[in-house]
Write an enzyme that holds these catalytic residues in place. Structure first.
Site, short mmCIF file in Angstrom:
data_model
loop_
_atom_site.label_atom_id
_atom_site.label_comp_id
_atom_site.label_asym_id
_atom_site.label_seq_id
_atom_site.Cartn_x
_atom_site.Cartn_y
_atom_site.Cartn_z
N ALA A 37 -5.59 -2.35 4.65
CA ALA A 37 -4.29 -2.13 5.30
C ALA A 37 -4.20 -2.94 6.59
CB ALA A 37 -4.08 -0.65 5.58
N GLU A 38 -5.29 -2.97 7.37
CA GLU A 38 -5.32 -3.77 8.60
C GLU A 38 -6.70 -4.39 8.79
OE1 GLU A 38 -2.12 -0.80 9.20
OE2 GLU A 38 -4.28 -0.42 9.16
N THR A 39 -6.69 -5.56 9.42
CA THR A 39 -7.91 -6.22 9.87
C THR A 39 -7.69 -6.59 11.34
OG1 THR A 39 -8.35 -7.14 7.68
CG2 THR A 39 -9.46 -8.18 9.54
#
Length: 241
Positions: A37-39
């Site tokens: 979903a996020e990095t």
């Protein structure tokens, strides 16, 4: 992993120490490759007085703010695996009750009648969330909206658990797989506090439906709302960028 004391529960997050001169296209490509979903990318300083700069990418774009990448980046910078980290919730950029038309749209999207919604408000602190209050945690857990019906709406739900549980409420966020979302919790807590629903700290359960046992700790100290959770490292090493 973030918002969980056990490996492979809560939210997954990749934190990368980004080398100098890395282009936005390169970091976006890597974030897309992770399918997370996020990095988060730890970068060189942008202003005096800061220890580091963090850039947060979804698989499709750079985000202005998100909660668990902010906390996960701090834990990685401090090498604080296994500890609880928290951030101070910022002021809301948009904070108002939903109009009747939008409320009806939200109810239809969730597949419920508008009269079972106890309260609904825009709560935006970067991402624009719609907070929806239901009568119980069971009501929150029972919903199965079609992701295709959500469109661009970011809808978050909260409902209280019965007394006797360590978790005061059940929270769900319908965006990208029902994740634990620090940004939504930060806005949600402001909404609940201002409405007199909560007056002290509490623990919210997340991701119960998908079996990931996320937990968010909320506290109120010095006139500020603090949103936090446990950090649990699972993988470390080097990547090629």
């Amino acid at each position: 992993m973030f918002f969980a004391a056990e490996p492979y529960f809560g939210n997954a997050l990749a934190v990368v120490y980004a080398p100098e001169g890395l282009s936005a296209e390169a970091v976006q490509c890597f974030a897309q490759w992770t399918i997370l979903a996020e990095t988060a990318f730890l970068c060189s300083l942008a202003r005096p007085g800061a220890d580091y700069r963090v850039r947060i990418f979804s698989t499709s774009e750079e985000l202005p703010f998100d909660g668990h990448p902010t906390l996960g980046s701090a834990a990685a910078w401090l090498r604080a695996d296994g500890e609880r980290r928290a951030f101070s919730a910022s002021a809301l950029a948009r904070y108002e009750r939903l109009d009747a038309s939008t409320l009806n749209t939200v109810a239809a999207t969730l597949g419920v009648e508008p009269d079972i919604i106890l309260g609904a408000s825009w709560i935006a602190n970067g991402p624009e969330w719609i907070g929806v209050g239901l009568a119980s945690a069971d009501d929150v857990l029972a919903l199965r909206p079609n992701p295709a019906d959500l469109g661009t709406l970011r809808i978050g739900l909260i409902g209280p658990h019965s007394e006797g549980r360590a978790e005061a409420s059940e929270v769900r966020a319908f965006v990208g797989g029902d994740p634990v979302t620090g940004s939504f919790n930060a806005g949600l807590d402001r909404w609940l506090h201002d409405g007199g629903v909560v007056g002290g700290g509490y623990v919210a359960a997340h991701r119960t439906v998908v079996g990931r046992r996320g937990r968010v700790n909320v506290s109120f100290e010095g006139g500020k709302i603090w949103v936090g959770g446990q950090v649990t490292g699972c993988v470390s090493g080097e990547v090629r960028l």
